[in-house]
Design a protein around this motif. Structure first.
Motif, PDB file in Angstrom:
ATOM      1  N   HIS A  55       0.825  -1.214   0.000  1.00 10.20           N
ATOM      2  CA  HIS A  55       0.000   0.000   0.000  1.00 10.20           C
ATOM      3  C   HIS A  55       0.857   1.261   0.000  1.00 10.20           C
ATOM      4  N   GLU A  56       2.098   1.150   0.484  1.00  8.46           N
ATOM      5  CA  GLU A  56       3.015   2.291   0.438  1.00  8.46           C
ATOM      6  C   GLU A  56       3.625   2.473  -0.955  1.00  8.46           C
ATOM      7  N   GLY A  57       3.439   1.465  -1.816  1.00  8.40           N
ATOM      8  CA  GLY A  57       4.033   1.528  -3.151  1.00  8.40           C
ATOM      9  C   GLY A  57       5.428   0.969  -3.222  1.00  8.40           C
ATOM     10  N   ASN A  58       5.885   0.336  -2.138  1.00 11.35           N
ATOM     11  CA  ASN A  58       7.226  -0.256  -2.109  1.00 11.35           C
ATOM     12  C   ASN A  58       7.092  -1.734  -2.470  1.00 11.35           C
ATOM     13  N   PHE A  59       6.909  -2.006  -3.754  1.00 11.95           N
ATOM     14  CA  PHE A  59       6.527  -3.344  -4.197  1.00 11.95           C
ATOM     15  C   PHE A  59       7.654  -4.367  -4.060  1.00 11.95           C
ATOM     16  N   ALA A  60       8.890  -3.951  -4.249  1.00 16.08           N
ATOM     17  CA  ALA A  60       9.995  -4.909  -4.143  1.00 16.08           C
ATOM     18  C   ALA A  60      10.141  -5.431  -2.717  1.00 16.08           C
ATOM     19  N   THR A  61      10.101  -4.514  -1.749  1.00 17.79           N
ATOM     20  CA  THR A  61      10.188  -4.939  -0.345  1.00 17.79           C
ATOM     21  C   THR A  61       8.976  -5.768   0.031  1.00 17.79           C
ATOM     22  N   ALA A  62       7.804  -5.378  -0.465  1.00 19.18           N
ATOM     23  CA  ALA A  62       6.576  -6.128  -0.185  1.00 19.18           C
ATOM     24  C   ALA A  62       6.703  -7.560  -0.678  1.00 19.18           C
TER      25      ALA A  62
ATOM     26  N   ASN B  82      -1.766 -12.682  -2.230  1.00 18.65           N
ATOM     27  CA  ASN B  82      -1.111 -11.398  -1.995  1.00 18.65           C
ATOM     28  C   ASN B  82       0.163 -11.271  -2.824  1.00 18.65           C
ATOM     29  N   LEU B  83       0.943 -12.353  -2.834  1.00 20.15           N
ATOM     30  CA  LEU B  83       2.189 -12.311  -3.590  1.00 20.15           C
ATOM     31  C   LEU B  83       1.918 -12.130  -5.082  1.00 20.15           C
ATOM     32  N   ALA B  84       0.885 -12.785  -5.572  1.00 20.71           N
ATOM     33  CA  ALA B  84       0.540 -12.657  -6.983  1.00 20.71           C
ATOM     34  C   ALA B  84       0.179 -11.208  -7.311  1.00 20.71           C
ATOM     35  N   ALA B  85      -0.571 -10.566  -6.424  1.00 20.42           N
ATOM     36  CA  ALA B  85      -0.959  -9.165  -6.662  1.00 20.42           C
ATOM     37  C   ALA B  85       0.264  -8.252  -6.651  1.00 20.42           C
ATOM     38  N   ILE B  86       1.187  -8.530  -5.732  1.00 13.29           N
ATOM     39  CA  ILE B  86       2.397  -7.695  -5.649  1.00 13.29           C
ATOM     40  C   ILE B  86       3.261  -7.878  -6.890  1.00 13.29           C
ATOM     41  N   GLU B  87       3.463  -9.131  -7.289  1.00 17.78           N
ATOM     42  CA  GLU B  87       4.321  -9.406  -8.437  1.00 17.78           C
ATOM     43  C   GLU B  87       3.723  -8.836  -9.729  1.00 17.78           C
ATOM     44  N   ALA B  88       2.421  -8.751  -9.749  1.00 15.54           N
ATOM     45  CA  ALA B  88       1.784  -8.153 -10.927  1.00 15.54           C
ATOM     46  C   ALA B  88       2.162  -6.682 -11.058  1.00 15.54           C
ATOM     47  N   ARG B  89       2.373  -6.016  -9.925  1.00 20.68           N
ATOM     48  CA  ARG B  89       2.775  -4.616  -9.964  1.00 20.68           C
ATOM     49  C   ARG B  89       4.259  -4.438 -10.292  1.00 20.68           C
ATOM     50  N   LEU B  90       5.037  -5.533 -10.131  1.00 21.45           N
ATOM     51  CA  LEU B  90       6.464  -5.458 -10.418  1.00 21.45           C
ATOM     52  C   LEU B  90       6.763  -5.685 -11.902  1.00 21.45           C
ATOM     53  N   ARG B  91       5.812  -6.223 -12.619  1.00 21.73           N
ATOM     54  CA  ARG B  91       6.061  -6.530 -14.034  1.00 21.73           C
ATOM     55  C   ARG B  91       6.088  -5.266 -14.889  1.00 21.73           C
TER      56      ARG B  91
END
Length: 506
Positions: free
Chosen positions: A462-469, A497-506
């Motif tokens: 939610h902070e936008g720090n996707f790599a650390t998340a 949750n991990l899938a949602a985060i990794e989607a933002r990293l792509r």
């Protein structure tokens, strides 16, 4: 009057006007009763004295009755008759005759102001004037009275901070003794007044102390007030005899009420337990009665909780003695100096191996707070916690430095509550502390450790720090797959949750 007017009386203007309206001689109400109630040291008697001096001229005499001892009240009533000169040989009459003459005068049509000071027991108030023109003003620590009295209860609370500063200033500049001090400004006095909980007795003693000891700076004095043993500080203790039941010592003033609680009495024992619990919440803040009672049940043991009525009686006993004060609908307040007093008394009880104790009370409070936070966090609406957020934060912050599961649980719930309300930066240190405790106490592969990693991952997302998340969430998923299995609901949650985060990293 038995007291001279206090030349340094400060504030209370609205309350004085309120009393004047309720007790005015031309009111048609028969024998009105007004009870000024509040904790010890809050200035109830000073309010009554000031009222008598301001408005006494409108009455056909002012009569002062010291009512702290119901067994001596006849003598106090007779003394009023003696001062009125009701009979040429009044002093030689039997006491019952003196009382009867006085009561007959009070029952007359003249509007007399009668003050029952320090009236704590209903049987003392039963001797009040009945009928006639007498108006009765009562001062008492007891806040709740039988409605059949037909009177009005007017709570007397600590002074507002501005009036507290004015009172301190007046004692520094107008009080008797050493030359006035001009080196302490109002900005210096404001935190001192707050630390003393704006209690008039404490303010008076503090002002006199600072005027006497001119080499003590405001900063040094404030630091002393923040010590746990503040009531042992010489500024709040004064030698000498009490006058009219009023003790010029803050701790002894509280002891007048506290010493009436007997541990071998079941109701008093419940009251002592609740009081110790109340001292573990944020001092001076409104405390929901339901939360305090939940802590009382924790203290009694989950296996055999006392009847709800027994704890209610204990709570009522504390209000009756003026150790707690009402704070709006279904809430109470423990004054910050009474909280310090209770902590000191509980420590002494622990040393004597008596019932009670702050360690047990603190554990009970932490359990009740954690349970309620968990329940409300699961509901998903942060608004439900607004009325007691100050206590959640205070109890969690006290536990923050400990390395145990309860501290981790509290930090986790505090973090979740703040995140739910949108305070992501505020939530982070609590989540991080919960993780650190769980890794140290439970180990890196425990499900609760995975839960903390999951929470931190969601926060970073939610902070936008996707790599650390993603890093936190991968660790959480690995632990849950290994310990709980791939089909466990928590494992599936981390995977999603991990899938949602990794989607933002792509």
């Amino acid at each position: 009057l038995v007291y001279d007017r206090n030349p340094l009386f400060t504030g209370r203007e609205e309350q004085l006007l309120d009393l004047s309206g309720l007790l005015r001689p031309d009111r048609s109400d028969p024998s009105p009763v007004v009870i000024a109630s509040g904790i010890g040291g809050v200035g109830k008697t000073q309010l009554a004295v000031e009222f008598a001096y301001r408005y006494g001229r409108f009455f056909h005499g002012v009569h002062w009755v010291s009512a702290e001892n119901p067994d001596a009240i006849d003598a106090a009533i007779a003394e009023c008759g003696r001062r009125m000169g009701l009979h040429p040989t009044f002093g030689h009459l039997p006491l019952p005759d003196q009382v009867a003459l006085t009561e007959r005068a009070w029952a007359g049509p003249e509007a007399r102001l009668v003050i029952f000071d320090n009236c704590e027991e209903p049987r003392a108030l039963a001797r009040r004037p009945k009928g006639g023109g007498a108006r009765l003003l009562v001062t008492s620590r007891r806040e709740r009275w039988d409605g059949e009295l037909g009177g009005a209860v007017r709570p007397v609370r600590p002074l507002p901070n501005d009036d507290s500063v004015r009172l301190l200033r007046r004692h520094l500049t107008e009080g008797e003794g050493r030359p006035p001090r001009g080196d302490i400004g109002d900005d210096d006095l404001r935190p001192i007044a707050a630390e003393l909980g704006e209690l008039p007795l404490a303010l008076r003693l503090a002002g006199a102390y600072l005027r006497l000891y001119k080499r003590e700076t405001a900063a040094d004095y404030l630091a002393a007030l923040r010590r746990p043993d503040v009531l042992a500080h010489p500024s709040l203790r004064q030698d000498g005899q009490s006058t009219g039941g009023h003790v010029p010592d803050v701790g002894r003033t509280f002891a007048v009420s506290f010493d009436k609680l007997q541990p071998d009495n079941p109701t008093d024992a419940d009251a002592l337990s609740l009081l110790a619990c109340a001292a573990c919440f944020a001092p001076g803040e409104p405390l929901p009665e339901a939360l305090l009672l939940a802590a009382g049940e924790e203290a009694a043991g989950r296996g055999q909780p006392p009847a709800a009525r027994a704890l209610d009686d204990g709570l009522e006993r504390l209000l009756e003695l003026g150790l707690l004060e009402g704070a709006g609908a279904d809430a109470v307040r423990l004054h910050r100096l009474i909280a310090r007093f209770v902590a000191g008394e509980s420590a002494r009880q622990d040393a004597r191996e008596e019932a009670g104790g702050m360690a047990a009370a603190r554990a009970a409070v932490e359990g009740a707070v954690n349970d309620l936070a968990q329940q409300q966090n699961k509901a998903g609406d942060p608004r439900s916690g607004r009325t007691w957020e100050v206590h959640l934060r205070y109890v969690t912050d006290v536990a923050f430095g400990r390395d145990n599961n309860r501290a981790a649980d509290l930090c986790n719930e505090m973090g979740y509550y703040l995140q739910m309300g949108g305070d992501l930066a505020g939530a982070r240190p609590y989540y991080e502390r919960a993780l650190a405790i769980r890794e140290r106490v439970l180990g890196p592969d425990h499900p609760d450790t995975a839960g903390s990693l999951n929470n931190l991952g969601v926060l970073c997302y939610h902070e936008g720090n996707f790599a650390t998340a993603a890093g936190h969430m991968r660790r959480a998923l690995a632990i849950r797959e290994r310990v709980l299995g791939s089909d466990h609901p928590n494992t599936r949650s981390s995977r999603d949750n991990l899938a949602a985060i990794e989607a933002r990293l792509r």
